[in-house]
Design an enzyme around this catalytic site. Structure first.
Site, PDB file in Angstrom:
ATOM      1  N   HIS A 219      40.744   1.439  56.637  1.00  9.23           N
ATOM      2  CA  HIS A 219      41.376   2.291  55.604  1.00  9.23           C
ATOM      3  C   HIS A 219      41.772   3.625  56.496  1.00  9.23           C
ATOM      4  O   HIS A 219      41.200   4.681  56.112  1.00  9.23           O
ATOM      5  CB  HIS A 219      40.675   2.454  54.471  1.00  9.23           C
ATOM      6  N   HIS A 223      46.743   1.446  58.810  1.00  5.16           N
ATOM      7  CA  HIS A 223      46.862   0.646  57.529  1.00  5.16           C
ATOM      8  C   HIS A 223      47.821   1.330  56.561  1.00  5.16           C
ATOM      9  O   HIS A 223      48.920   0.619  56.233  1.00  5.16           O
ATOM     10  CB  HIS A 223      45.425   0.627  56.664  1.00  5.16           C
ATOM     11  N   ASP A 260      46.210   4.945  50.102  1.00  4.15           N
ATOM     12  CA  ASP A 260      44.782   5.052  50.272  1.00  4.15           C
ATOM     13  C   ASP A 260      44.480   6.381  50.902  1.00  4.15           C
ATOM     14  O   ASP A 260      43.435   6.476  51.751  1.00  4.15           O
ATOM     15  CB  ASP A 260      44.474   3.811  51.555  1.00  4.15           C
ATOM     16  N   ASP A 366      49.660  -4.455  50.498  1.00  3.63           N
ATOM     17  CA  ASP A 366      48.321  -4.009  50.681  1.00  3.63           C
ATOM     18  C   ASP A 366      47.279  -5.172  51.289  1.00  3.63           C
ATOM     19  O   ASP A 366      46.352  -4.958  51.996  1.00  3.63           O
ATOM     20  CB  ASP A 366      47.604  -3.302  49.433  1.00  3.63           C
TER      21      ASP A 366
END
Length: 530
Positions: A219, A223, A260, A366
């Site tokens: 994360h 990403h 995120d 995602d």
């Protein structure tokens, strides 16, 4: 009164057939007729008490049955995992699927309030104008110059096979900044919403700092760049961009970029179990997702990073509502409910809700790496497993039980990926393609029937953008959309990856982190077959 009683008996014999069939509306019309007949008889004083009691009791039973059925439809997610049998899926994988993708943290199931639907007019001419501008290259706009290596890498940004790791290397670990700027430029969002370039760059750089805060293996800013590019690909190749307004496209790209932000590298459940500050702040509800949105918007309170400074009040509010709903929908514990709601919407004659469809697109992006080439998918998987193991190390230090897949000594990586693909990824992308078909096919048919297209539609269908090497980008008009190819390509890649994991599982689940030869062999194999 006899006719009413007879009609009631007839209705009793067909009630459940109508409840599960396509004639629900007919049932309601007949029931409404009976009740209105009773009202008239009451007004005239011509009432048979026995028949009256029978009809009222029957009406109540129908309403109760419908209520129970609807409540069960909205709340029951257990059946989504009912086909995960103990003899076919390892218990650890089953526990991970249940704990990650459903809300089973000891909380009582409670019917959530229906969010107000975000409705807006689809501006066809406006959409045509922004699509025409999409490929106007602005690599040397004031404030951001593209290195040659970045320009070369971004030539593949419209492809499913786009290598975000290559972009990150070419950009000096600034893949998110260049991805944000590239897409804001291609969709002409900077000009359309009068976004100060200096603010956009400062905001993107601040996002990168936040994504790097905890040095997460998975994360992180790469990403975020990957999900943002995947959202772009889906909008482009399904034709969804023709259905969305410019504000909605801004919301999609923006939400993907921040979804995120400042991720801690640990799960919501870890925050809840450790009673972290952020869990206390958000009352154990979508802990990280709430933080991602809140922290990103907090950045924009600084004038030098306020990319939305020139939006009207209405646009600002509408965009914020969309972004909040989309990012909160990336909470994996709501996965099955989200899938069920969209699936039920597909059965209704009216069109799909914009915000919910956009949320599905972001959610699919995602979790999309199992639908990418094996080289990319395997690399993402190893990064995610290392992040899980780091959480497991923390849990061991704190004396907490290991969360599913977080024990680096016993986790079955291949089996977990097979379960993830079977029960999460494949159904999600199947629903995504079904949804895009329901939305786009009518638009394509309407577009093909229009003998004299509007100015925007005409310009859109002929749109081609010049790239740096002087060639032309593909035609992304509605007429060029190939949903069948989009769907088949995804199905093939997902199936290939699943077969590869099955091969690895058959080898006895070696520890991919202790056995570096296995990792190296897999990467070499991926390179020769990609």
């Amino acid at each position: 009164m006899g006719s009413t009683a007879t009609e009631t008996e007839e209705l009793e014999n067909t009630t459940f057939k109508y409840l599960i069939g396509e004639q629900t509306e007919k049932m309601w019309q007949r029931l409404k007729g009976i009740l209105r007949c009773l009202v008239k008889q009451l007004e005239k004083g011509d009432v048979n008490v026995i028949d009256l009691k029978k009809n009222i009791e029957y009406a109540a039973s129908v309403l109760e049955a419908v209520y129970i059925d609807e409540t069960r439809r909205l709340l029951d997610t257990d059946d989504e995992l009912s086909d995960i049998q103990s003899d076919s899926v390892p218990s650890e994988v089953r526990d991970w699927l249940a704990s990650t993708f459903t809300r089973k943290m000891g909380m009582m199931k409670k019917k959530s309030e229906e969010k107000p639907r975000f409705r807006s007019i689809v501006h066809v001419v406006q959409a045509g104008i922004f699509v025409e501008r999409m490929y106007r290259k602005s690599y040397h706009m004031v404030g951001l110059a593209y290195p040659e290596a970045v320009i070369v890498t971004l030539k593949d940004v419209d492809k499913w096979s786009f290598d975000v790791f290559a972009l990150n290397e070419a950009s000096g670990e600034h893949s998110l900044k260049f991805m944000i700027y590239e897409l804001f430029t291609r969709y002409d969002l900077i000009n359309r919403f009068k976004i100060p370039v200096s603010c956009l760059i400062a905001f993107a750089e601040a996002l990168e700092v936040g994504y790097s805060k905890y040095k997460n293996p998975y994360h992180n800013l790469i990403h975020a760049a990957d999900v943002t590019q995947t959202v772009h690909y889906i909008m482009l190749h399904t034709g969804i961009m023709h259905w969305l307004t410019e504000l909605e496209i801004l919301a999609m790209v923006f939400a993907a970029a921040i979804h995120d932000y400042e991720h801690t590298g640990t799960t919501n459940n870890f925050h809840i179990q450790t009673r972290s500050d952020v869990a206390i702040l958000y009352n154990d509800r979508s802990v990280l997702e709430n933080h991602h949105v809140s922290a990103a918007y907090r950045l924009m309170q600084e004038e030098e990073m306020n990319v939305l400074i020139n939006l009207s009040k209405d646009d600002w509010r509408d965009l914020r509502n969309l972004v909040i709903e989309m990012v909160l929908s990336t909470d994996m514990s709501g996965h099955f409910q989200q899938i069920k709601n969209i699936r039920n919407s597909l059965q209704q004659p009216e069109g799909l809700d914009k915000a919910k469809t956009m949320s599905l697109i972001l959610h699919a992006a995602d979790i999309s790496h199992p639908a990418k080439s094996w080289k990319l998918h395997h690399r993402w998987t190893m990064a995610l497993m290392e992040e899980f193991f780091l959480q497991g190390d923390k849990e061991a230090e704190l004396g907490l039980p290991f969360s599913p897949l977080c024990d680096r000594k016993s986790t079955m990586v291949a089996q977990s990926q097979i379960g993830f693909i079977d029960f999460i990824v494949e159904p999600t992308f199947s629903l995504l393609t079904d949804s895009t078909e329901k939305i786009i096919i009518p638009l394509i048919e309407e577009d093909s029937k229009t003998k004299t297209p509007s100015y925007g539609a005409s310009r859109r269908s002929n749109m081609k953008g010049t790239t740096n090497d002087g060639t032309y980008s593909p035609d992304y008009s509605l007429a060029s959309v190939d949903l069948k190819s989009f769907k088949n390509s995804l199905v093939d890649i997902i199936q290939q990856n699943k077969e590869r994991w099955k091969e690895l599982a058959a080898q006895g689940e070696p520890d991919p982190h202790k056995n570096s030869d296995l990792v190296n062999a897999e990467e070499k194999h991926a390179e020769t077959h990609s």
